[in-house]
Design an enzyme around this catalytic site. Sequence first.
Site, short mmCIF file in Angstrom:
data_model
loop_
_atom_site.label_atom_id
_atom_site.label_comp_id
_atom_site.label_asym_id
_atom_site.label_seq_id
_atom_site.Cartn_x
_atom_site.Cartn_y
_atom_site.Cartn_z
N ARG A 318 16.97 75.89 1.66
CA ARG A 318 17.61 75.54 2.92
C ARG A 318 16.98 74.27 3.49
O ARG A 318 15.81 74.28 3.87
CB ARG A 318 17.43 76.68 3.95
N GLU A 320 16.79 72.94 6.24
CA GLU A 320 16.84 73.02 7.70
C GLU A 320 15.48 72.65 8.27
O GLU A 320 14.47 73.23 7.93
CB GLU A 320 17.24 74.43 8.13
N ARG A 326 9.64 82.32 11.07
CA ARG A 326 10.51 83.13 10.21
C ARG A 326 11.40 82.29 9.30
O ARG A 326 12.31 82.81 8.67
CB ARG A 326 11.34 84.13 11.01
N HIS A 327 11.16 80.99 9.25
CA HIS A 327 11.98 80.13 8.39
C HIS A 327 11.13 79.36 7.38
O HIS A 327 10.05 78.89 7.71
CB HIS A 327 12.78 79.14 9.23
N GLU A 477 16.17 90.15 11.68
CA GLU A 477 17.19 90.18 10.64
C GLU A 477 16.57 89.98 9.26
O GLU A 477 15.81 89.04 9.04
CB GLU A 477 18.21 89.07 10.91
N SER A 480 22.05 89.60 5.70
CA SER A 480 23.38 89.35 6.22
C SER A 480 24.33 89.68 5.08
O SER A 480 24.07 89.33 3.93
CB SER A 480 23.47 87.87 6.59
N ARG A 530 10.87 88.20 4.14
CA ARG A 530 11.00 88.86 5.44
C ARG A 530 10.82 90.36 5.34
O ARG A 530 10.29 90.99 6.25
CB ARG A 530 12.37 88.54 6.05
#
Lengths: 556, 556
Positions: A318, A320, A326-327, A477, A480, A530
């Site tokens: 990712r 991002e 958490r990323h 989370e 998903s 996670r």
Amino acid sequence: MASQPESSLPERPKDERDVEGAAPSKNALKKAAKEKEKAEKAAKRQQQEQAEKDKAAATDTAAHLYGPISYTSPTTPPGQYFEDLGDLNAAEENKKVTVQARVHSTRKQSAKLSFLVIGEGDHTIQAVVAEGGGQGISRQMVKWCGGINTESIVRITGLVKTPFEEIKSTSITKYELHVEEIFMVSGAPEQMPIQRKDCNQPPPGEEEGDVEKEGVINVGLKARLDNRVISLRAPAQQAIIDLQSEVSFLFAEYMRKHKFKLIQPSYMAGAATEGGAGVFEIKYFDTKAYLTQSPQFFKQMAIAGDMKRVCINGPVFRAENSNTKRHLTEFTGLDFEMTIMNHYHEVLSFGEKLMISIIRALQTREECQHLVNIVKKAGYPEAGNFQLPPGDEAVRITFAEAKKLLKESGYEVGEDEHKDIDTAQEKALGAIIAEKHRTDFYTIDKYPRTLRPFYTHPDPTNPALTNSYDFFMRGEEIMSGAQRLHNYSELCQSMRDKGLDPLSEGFKHYTDAFKFGCPPHGGGGLGLNRIVQYFLGLNNIREATLFPRDPGRLAP
Amino acid sequence: MASQPESSLPERPKDERDVEGAAPSKNALKKAAKEKEKAEKAAKRQQQEQAEKDKAAATDTAAHLYGPISYTSPTTPPGQYFEDLGDLNAAEENKKVTVQARVHSTRKQSAKLSFLVIGEGDHTIQAVVAEGGGQGISRQMVKWCGGINTESIVRITGLVKTPFEEIKSTSITKYELHVEEIFMVSGAPEQMPIQRKDCNQPPPGEEEGDVEKEGVINVGLKARLDNRVISLRAPAQQAIIDLQSEVSFLFAEYMRKHKFKLIQPSYMAGAATEGGAGVFEIKYFDTKAYLTQSPQFFKQMAIAGDMKRVCINGPVFRAENSNTKRHLTEFTGLDFEMTIMNHYHEVLSFGEKLMISIIRALQTREECQHLVNIVKKAGYPEAGNFQLPPGDEAVRITFAEAKKLLKESGYEVGEDEHKDIDTAQEKALGAIIAEKHRTDFYTIDKYPRTLRPFYTHPDPTNPALTNSYDFFMRGEEIMSGAQRLHNYSELCQSMRDKGLDPLSEGFKHYTDAFKFGCPPHGGGGLGLNRIVQYFLGLNNIREATLFPRDPGRLAP
């Protein structure tokens, strides 16, 4: 006299530029020249030491029983090999054994007596080196042993003996090892950038640097990650990574039992998938390629190809630029996708059972509980207290119910029923559900269409909603998932509704897959890091990652 | 009258540019506009068809028993669900069942009678639709069933019946299905780019295009890969991928049993590893990163961090512009690394036992043998004839012995003992060893230092050789492995000997890992795709890869 292990003293990297991939500067070249000089000096020193050693050996009757290991040493037959130090607990008294382990500490009691604590994982044992013992231990040998740098790896042959009194400072309390031979397998420098023992407890919260409290140093997360090969030796840090391995194995076991195929997607694609945001670009010979953002398209193509039930354990990339706890820019996804016979709750129920089965195994299998206890003992406050729902029946609420619960507890969720719950509210919801249902794992079903990606199947009874769900652990989370659109024209329409072109280069190969008949299907993507993070209640996802990658970290 | 499934007719991509990621051209935009128009027309047609259907339904007493599936259909309670069509073999006569499967063929016998063959995987069964049967099947329904496009997915509720005579054209011979209801779950177009049945046999050797022989079409490998979701439906093609999944699961099972941890390396690094050749460059925010060429460094760092035994199942990226039958730019590596107690043959023996255990399981486990037989039946000449050594004792020869064997058989291996064996000679050696030792799996030990990477541990008794080995299946290399240098200064020296700078940005994080004490260790990296390729004797590695990537292929 045996020499100390080779080493140029290591330095902790001074700043980020030292670590990440900058081009070699003038300073770097200067440094390299200096290093070269240093290496030459070291070689010379080694020669001298060897000469001294040879001289000493002439007068040291035990010279063949210790020192740097070489192809021709040891010269005496070994004892029974113990590959796992912990197995010494089950050895018989007086047994001659050979072990290879790391030196945790040394103590020179007198000219005639040295003690070492050697260890492997969370097992430690005391080794005794006494003048006149074994095959004739010399004073020189006692001295050499007392001076071994911690973190060095030694190979010891000796006898298993019951000590005069139980040893409290080691994990093996009923035995000690009476050294006969000891060889240096791999030397550590006198000065280490960080100490293993200072990395066992949870790292200081927001602090980047080390924290000292009541004489105990707690190494900051950044230094732990910069020196991963050292922090990883701390039992709690290794147990966290070991638990990640357990989750991977448990996932494989469960999926295989339920007739899933473990497939290998491709991680490179000719066009940016899923819309192009957050995708890393690759130079691919004379053209460009992209790291796939998820294995979503490949899983679905496998289903369209009649594979029926597929799963993946692999990296997810990712691009991002988010620096949160958490990323990561790279994490491990445990993905699955399966056909649907009647209702998408077949998939949701499967996912719930999968997660409960994995967590239950982490809580009940002996090897997993052993690891959890190491983390707990190290002071991680939430390790070992994860609650599963009574009767292992997953608690499942709808998105609308989740908002109602929050509203009842005084949270501002807004009037717009399509508005998402933010991260803080998710966390609060976790506490509400834990209080109400006694579970730290639950799922939320039926998200509004506006909040889900284009490939999500709408709820046929209410087109504003979707057949989609998220999984949560401690209010965070971890997955998903959804039923996907399997009808070509409905998929294309959904893309157009979201302003995407189903026939563009980035999507054509994906949408094409649905032209030739595709069964109804759904699935989800679990975040391995996670799962471990929230099962143990770790503050930062980097603690649950062997070699984390984020916008500022590309090494080691 | 129920409508045919939605579809704009698919076309086979005209040339490579259509497939790979070119920027949207004017043509593409024109095409998009055309597609839009087409979609609008299709929608209009659908409306008309719906109107016609409604009208027909008014006169069709069976209208509720067939047609496109919707949220509200079927309206009658289903029979017992059979998720696996093969399970029908064990059903009782007259049982009411519901299945969801793909239509393989249809036949309209008369106005009163249609037959369908529906299938899933390698299981097929005949379905009968007879006027007046079930809950009152109409002529319209019989006609509709006879006109369903193959590859469409239907949902059938019906009764299990013994046919008048055994059915020879389906895998389920003792039963047929008497249809009561049939709904279209997902429609396929009348014209498919390739046919599933034309993809089951081995693809034509060197030919890119399709080959027709005695009326049987054999689709070329390129078209099979371009249309992966169709070719994957051919039982043999799916069985190959399923066997890959089996190898992954068997690997995980074996490694876990032997106390290995499944770790997740990082696939992105701040500097090009292992020298920089053949590495893909990534745009990483404002800087550059690289796709790691192998998990080698991460495995070794985990060992330096005391993880003792680690393994990985993940992608390996190679930016090598080679277009051969055995190379891809992305493949799956089954890697392992373990500490050494006494001798590197501990690692070599472990690897040999691992491979023999996996191959033996492929040959003996029922679910694996079933898959091998599907491949064999499809005409792959070498599937199922892989020979393991007598007594499952690995045949191991040295590199020098390998050259001697070749020389004795008349091959020109040269006088230089450091010269490598080329691919053709390796293949010939495979035949020599198969002849001599009755095995298609063997290992070669002790490669010259000049042929191995810098991190390979030299043979302490002969510095021109190394403690390294390759694994072979049918004369093709499937693994490369070795003892690694664990001593910091020896590692740095070895790098300098090969003209590499151990302190450069690309290597510093790696070499640093060995400064703080590292146990002796070794390992290897198996190529998952090659294991499957050579176990089955497939001509091209792409056949053993779900979504292959090579210099010319980045899709689907």
